[in-house]
Enzyme design. Structure first.
Site, PDB file in Angstrom:
ATOM      1  N   GLU A 150       0.807  -1.217   0.000  1.00  0.00           N
ATOM      2  CA  GLU A 150       0.000   0.000   0.000  1.00  0.00           C
ATOM      3  C   GLU A 150       0.842   1.270   0.000  1.00  0.00           C
ATOM      4  O   GLU A 150       1.713   1.454   0.871  1.00  0.00           O
ATOM      5  CB  GLU A 150      -0.926   0.011   1.217  1.00  0.00           C
ATOM      6  CG  GLU A 150      -1.887   1.193   1.247  1.00  0.00           C
ATOM      7  CD  GLU A 150      -3.043   0.964   2.158  1.00  0.00           C
ATOM      8  OE1 GLU A 150      -2.932   1.263   3.371  1.00  0.00           O
ATOM      9  OE2 GLU A 150      -4.073   0.414   1.697  1.00  0.00           O
ATOM     10  N   LYS A 190       0.876   4.597   1.078  1.00  0.00           N
ATOM     11  CA  LYS A 190       0.146   5.305   2.127  1.00  0.00           C
ATOM     12  C   LYS A 190       1.059   6.383   2.705  1.00  0.00           C
ATOM     13  O   LYS A 190       1.827   6.121   3.643  1.00  0.00           O
ATOM     14  CB  LYS A 190      -0.297   4.313   3.192  1.00  0.00           C
ATOM     15  CG  LYS A 190      -0.985   4.917   4.396  1.00  0.00           C
ATOM     16  CD  LYS A 190      -1.754   3.888   5.205  1.00  0.00           C
ATOM     17  CE  LYS A 190      -0.955   3.200   6.244  1.00  0.00           C
ATOM     18  NZ  LYS A 190      -1.816   2.489   7.247  1.00  0.00           N
ATOM     19  N   LYS A 246      -7.792   2.661  -2.543  1.00  0.00           N
ATOM     20  CA  LYS A 246      -8.073   2.602  -1.114  1.00  0.00           C
ATOM     21  C   LYS A 246      -8.660   3.940  -0.675  1.00  0.00           C
ATOM     22  O   LYS A 246      -7.962   4.958  -0.626  1.00  0.00           O
ATOM     23  CB  LYS A 246      -6.786   2.314  -0.344  1.00  0.00           C
ATOM     24  CG  LYS A 246      -6.971   2.121   1.153  1.00  0.00           C
ATOM     25  CD  LYS A 246      -7.933   1.055   1.502  1.00  0.00           C
ATOM     26  CE  LYS A 246      -7.334  -0.217   2.007  1.00  0.00           C
ATOM     27  NZ  LYS A 246      -6.554  -0.132   3.224  1.00  0.00           N
ATOM     28  N   GLU A 279     -14.486  -5.033   2.699  1.00  0.00           N
ATOM     29  CA  GLU A 279     -13.731  -5.121   3.952  1.00  0.00           C
ATOM     30  C   GLU A 279     -14.666  -5.305   5.139  1.00  0.00           C
ATOM     31  O   GLU A 279     -15.679  -4.599   5.270  1.00  0.00           O
ATOM     32  CB  GLU A 279     -12.915  -3.836   4.135  1.00  0.00           C
ATOM     33  CG  GLU A 279     -12.094  -3.798   5.405  1.00  0.00           C
ATOM     34  CD  GLU A 279     -11.266  -2.526   5.495  1.00  0.00           C
ATOM     35  OE1 GLU A 279     -10.364  -2.347   4.668  1.00  0.00           O
ATOM     36  OE2 GLU A 279     -11.545  -1.708   6.385  1.00  0.00           O
ATOM     37  N   ASN A 327     -10.067  -6.645   8.133  1.00  0.00           N
ATOM     38  CA  ASN A 327      -9.170  -5.612   8.640  1.00  0.00           C
ATOM     39  C   ASN A 327      -8.891  -5.857  10.120  1.00  0.00           C
ATOM     40  O   ASN A 327      -9.799  -5.823  10.947  1.00  0.00           O
ATOM     41  CB  ASN A 327      -9.772  -4.216   8.436  1.00  0.00           C
ATOM     42  CG  ASN A 327      -8.702  -3.138   8.530  1.00  0.00           C
ATOM     43  OD1 ASN A 327      -7.713  -3.306   9.253  1.00  0.00           O
ATOM     44  ND2 ASN A 327      -8.877  -2.062   7.791  1.00  0.00           N
ATOM     45  N   GLU A 360      -5.723  -7.851   6.265  1.00  0.00           N
ATOM     46  CA  GLU A 360      -5.320  -6.448   6.142  1.00  0.00           C
ATOM     47  C   GLU A 360      -4.878  -5.877   7.493  1.00  0.00           C
ATOM     48  O   GLU A 360      -5.471  -6.179   8.519  1.00  0.00           O
ATOM     49  CB  GLU A 360      -6.502  -5.585   5.653  1.00  0.00           C
ATOM     50  CG  GLU A 360      -7.140  -5.991   4.365  1.00  0.00           C
ATOM     51  CD  GLU A 360      -8.382  -5.141   4.075  1.00  0.00           C
ATOM     52  OE1 GLU A 360      -8.519  -4.031   4.650  1.00  0.00           O
ATOM     53  OE2 GLU A 360      -9.235  -5.588   3.280  1.00  0.00           O
ATOM     54  N   SER A 361      -3.850  -5.060   7.495  1.00  0.00           N
ATOM     55  CA  SER A 361      -3.445  -4.230   8.644  1.00  0.00           C
ATOM     56  C   SER A 361      -2.680  -4.987   9.719  1.00  0.00           C
ATOM     57  O   SER A 361      -3.004  -6.137  10.047  1.00  0.00           O
ATOM     58  CB  SER A 361      -4.648  -3.536   9.303  1.00  0.00           C
ATOM     59  OG  SER A 361      -5.254  -2.618   8.425  1.00  0.00           O
TER      60      SER A 361
END
Ligand SMILES: O=C(O)c1ccccc1NCC(=O)[C@H](O)[C@H](O)COP(=O)(O)O
Length: 269
Positions: free
Chosen positions: A55, A57, A116, A161, A182, A212-213
């Protein structure tokens, strides 16, 4: 929309900003010919890389400072490091993203690119082309089926998500075929990899499942894969330093683990 009082102030601010951008779409509907996300994951698996969405970001509510590097250079580094796909933030106020950045990145790479953002209205779909769009079950609520259909009608692949089993059931009922869990709780902004482990067992095998994350090491990668992740989405751990090297370390998490085993057995004590 879910009860806003349960959301972290930063998330309430993100949602409010997203609603103000609800008319950001162009005059007409986009028509996308997407790069196939599942095929990109399959290619990564075939050559021994863990399928990973890296990602771009620049910043976030939980990040200190802003990464000012050219996002195209960052994206190219992630792909060079073995990323199967990219995620590009287009939320400007809290993540330093933009639709222009996504267009430039998508033009510069040949892997699928996920937009995103915090989409809450159909019109937002027409702001920029991407291969995949994100719909966050908690934020779109009962609009999920219609937004999923509207996105697919434009040619987008859709990553839905979720954060818990109720949201998973809602996503499955809406017809989601690519689901991300997530690990970040949007109420407290804390990250718990156990979130994915608790939801993953309830996801049908024919659904593409993404963790995710909060993934910060090869051990975390192996933990999420052992729990059933087809792919992973990683931002902070890759953006913090050399993005190519950071990506390569994570996509090789299973290859190195095997070689580690071989090393141990080949080196008599
Ligand atoms: O990343 C944040 O600080 C954040 C705060 C509030 C809402 C969403 C947030 N992140 C969006 C994401 O889902 C992550 O950027 C993405 O999953 C990557 O997470 P990580 O690898 O932990 O940076």
């Amino acid at each position: 929309m879910d009860d806003q009082t349960e959301l972290a102030p930063a998330v309430r601010s993100i949602l409010s900003a997203a609603r103000n951008r609800a008319t950001e779409g162009r005059s007409g509907e986009v028509a996308v010919e997407p790069r196939d996300l599942r095929a990109a994951f399959d290619r990564a698996e075939a050559d021994g890389r863990v399928p990973l969405i890296a990602e771009v970001k620049p910043t976030s509510p939980t990040t200190e400072g802003t990464r000012e590097d050219d996002p195209v250079a960052l994206a190219q580094g992630m792909v060079a490091g073995g990323a199967a796909a990219l995620s590009v933030l287009t939320e400007p106020a809290h993540f330093g993203g933009s639709t222009d950045t996504l267009e430039r990145v998508r033009e510069a790479v040949d892997v699928p690119v996920l937009r995103k953002d915090f989409l809450v209205a159909e019109s937002q779909l027409d702001a920029v082309e991407s291969d995949v769009v994100l719909l966050i079950a908690r934020f779109v609520g009962d609009d999920l089926p219609d937004l999923l259909t509207a996105a697919r009608d434009r040619g987008f692949q859709v990553l839905v998500e979720v954060h818990d089993r109720d949201e998973l059931e809602h996503a499955l009922d809406a017809g989601a075929t690519i689901i991300g869990v997530n690990n970040r709780d949007l109420a407290e902004l804390v990250v718990d990899l156990g979130t994915f482990e608790s939801v993953a067992p309830h996801v049908p095998d024919d659904v593409t499942l993404i963790a995710e994350s909060g993934i910060g090491s090869p051990a975390d990668v192996r933990r999420m894969r052992a729990a059933g992740a087809d792919a992973l989405l990683v931002g902070s751990a890759i953006m913090d330093g050399d993005v190519e090297a950071n990506t390569r370390e994570l996509v090789r998490a299973e290859a190195d683990d095997e070689s580690d085993t071989r090393d141990t057995t080949e080196t008599p004590t």
